[in-house]
Design a protein around this motif. Structure first.
Motif, mmCIF file in Angstrom:
data_model
loop_
_atom_site.group_PDB
_atom_site.id
_atom_site.type_symbol
_atom_site.label_atom_id
_atom_site.label_comp_id
_atom_site.label_asym_id
_atom_site.label_seq_id
_atom_site.Cartn_x
_atom_site.Cartn_y
_atom_site.Cartn_z
ATOM 1 N N ALA A 220 -13.089 -27.517 -29.083
ATOM 2 C CA ALA A 220 -12.651 -28.404 -30.164
ATOM 3 C C ALA A 220 -11.669 -27.744 -31.121
ATOM 4 O O ALA A 220 -10.694 -28.366 -31.571
ATOM 5 N N GLU A 221 -11.911 -26.468 -31.440
ATOM 6 C CA GLU A 221 -11.096 -25.787 -32.453
ATOM 7 C C GLU A 221 -10.057 -24.845 -31.854
ATOM 8 O O GLU A 221 -9.349 -24.153 -32.586
ATOM 9 N N ARG A 222 -9.947 -24.826 -30.558
ATOM 10 C CA ARG A 222 -9.018 -23.890 -29.917
ATOM 11 C C ARG A 222 -7.631 -24.518 -29.797
ATOM 12 O O ARG A 222 -7.508 -25.743 -29.627
ATOM 13 N N PRO A 223 -6.569 -23.722 -29.872
ATOM 14 C CA PRO A 223 -5.219 -24.270 -29.655
ATOM 15 C C PRO A 223 -5.130 -24.917 -28.283
ATOM 16 O O PRO A 223 -5.675 -24.403 -27.295
ATOM 17 N N VAL A 224 -4.441 -26.042 -28.211
ATOM 18 C CA VAL A 224 -4.425 -26.809 -26.970
ATOM 19 C C VAL A 224 -3.813 -26.009 -25.812
ATOM 20 O O VAL A 224 -4.240 -26.136 -24.658
ATOM 21 N N GLU A 225 -2.836 -25.155 -26.107
ATOM 22 C CA GLU A 225 -2.233 -24.338 -25.052
ATOM 23 C C GLU A 225 -3.250 -23.352 -24.478
ATOM 24 O O GLU A 225 -3.235 -23.060 -23.269
ATOM 25 N N ALA A 228 -5.577 -25.340 -22.195
ATOM 26 C CA ALA A 228 -4.904 -25.632 -20.927
ATOM 27 C C ALA A 228 -4.909 -24.412 -20.019
ATOM 28 O O ALA A 228 -5.188 -24.516 -18.807
ATOM 29 N N GLU A 229 -4.621 -23.247 -20.577
ATOM 30 C CA GLU A 229 -4.579 -22.026 -19.773
ATOM 31 C C GLU A 229 -5.971 -21.634 -19.288
ATOM 32 O O GLU A 229 -6.141 -21.175 -18.145
ATOM 33 N N ALA A 230 -6.981 -21.855 -20.135
ATOM 34 C CA ALA A 230 -8.346 -21.509 -19.744
ATOM 35 C C ALA A 230 -8.831 -22.385 -18.587
ATOM 36 O O ALA A 230 -9.485 -21.902 -17.650
#
Length: 241
Positions: A220-225, A228-230
């Motif tokens: 929820a709080e992580r940068p969207v990029e 996506a990479e994870a």
């Protein structure tokens, strides 16, 4: 020569069966529409329609693993790697409810594209910022109604079967709507039908694997990029495993 002949038979069967099955889909749409607003029954019929082409082709042995991980009644943003046109057929073998996000050109294909419109799958015009905005809003409405959304975060088929960079749209959608992400791994389709050409490439094992869902609070709080990479890394690890 033999592969070309068998490929011609396959595509002719697909065309003929689509002509025969579309009226059934149209009738089902008309009869169930008043009480099945999400088109669940029509999508289930479409799963059957699409699955015919892998069930009846002895060259493709399709295994679906992890279907039990999909929670009934849960709306997901479903993401899968994209190797081949066959990905679409084999993902229907999940027989779970979702709405495809697909380029607008596919909706213009006679019978198949018309059925996509009946199912209220979600259109996207590539290269149009306005279309992307409209697609995202339609995805949000779809998830709010309780239907999952199926997306290929690579955006297009891989030219060589290798995993490409994931675009952030699917993951931004999951963050905005507070729904879990469901990663799916597709293997073997690039060998069976590579991106360029329509000649089927003989016998191949094809596998669809449902990975563990990723709960909304975990990203929820992580940068969207980063999200996506994870998710890409998780699918890449499964492809290598």
């Amino acid at each position: 020569m033999r592969r070309r002949l068998l490929s011609t038979v396959f595509w002719l069967f697909l065309a003929a069966s689509s002509i025969a099955l579309f009226p059934v889909a149209l009738l089902l749409w008309a009869v169930t529409g008043p009480f099945d607003r999400r088109r669940v029954l029509l999508h289930r019929f479409t799963c059957f329609w699409a699955s015919l082409y892998t069930w009846l082709n002895p060259a493709w042995r399709v295994r679906v693993e992890g279907r039990e991980k999909i929670r009934s009644g849960t709306a997901y943003v479903i993401v899968a790697n994209h190797q081949s046109l066959l990905d679409i057929l084999v993902l229907f073998r999940l027989f779970v409810h979702f709405k495809w996000v697909s380029k607008i050109e596919n909706f213009r294909v006679p019978f198949i594209g018309w059925n996509m419109s009946l199912n209220r799958y979600i259109k996207l015009r590539r290269g149009s910022r306005e279309s992307v905005t409209h697609m995202m809003k339609e995805c949000q409405r779809t998830l709010a109604r309780g239907s999952s959304v199926m997306m290929f975060p690579e955006g297009t088929r891989s030219p060589d079967g290798r995993l490409q960079r994931f675009k952030p749209g699917a993951f931004s959608l999951a963050q905005q709507t507070h729904v879990p992400i469901l990663p799916i791994v597709v293997e073997g389709t690039a060998d069976a039908l590579p991106k360029r050409g329509f000649v089927l490439q003989g016998r191949h094992e094809i596998r669809v694997r449902v990975l563990d869902e990723i709960p909304y609070p975990s990203f929820a709080e992580r940068p969207v990029e980063v999200v996506a990479e994870a998710v890409r890394d998780r699918i890449a690890a499964a492809l290598c495993g």
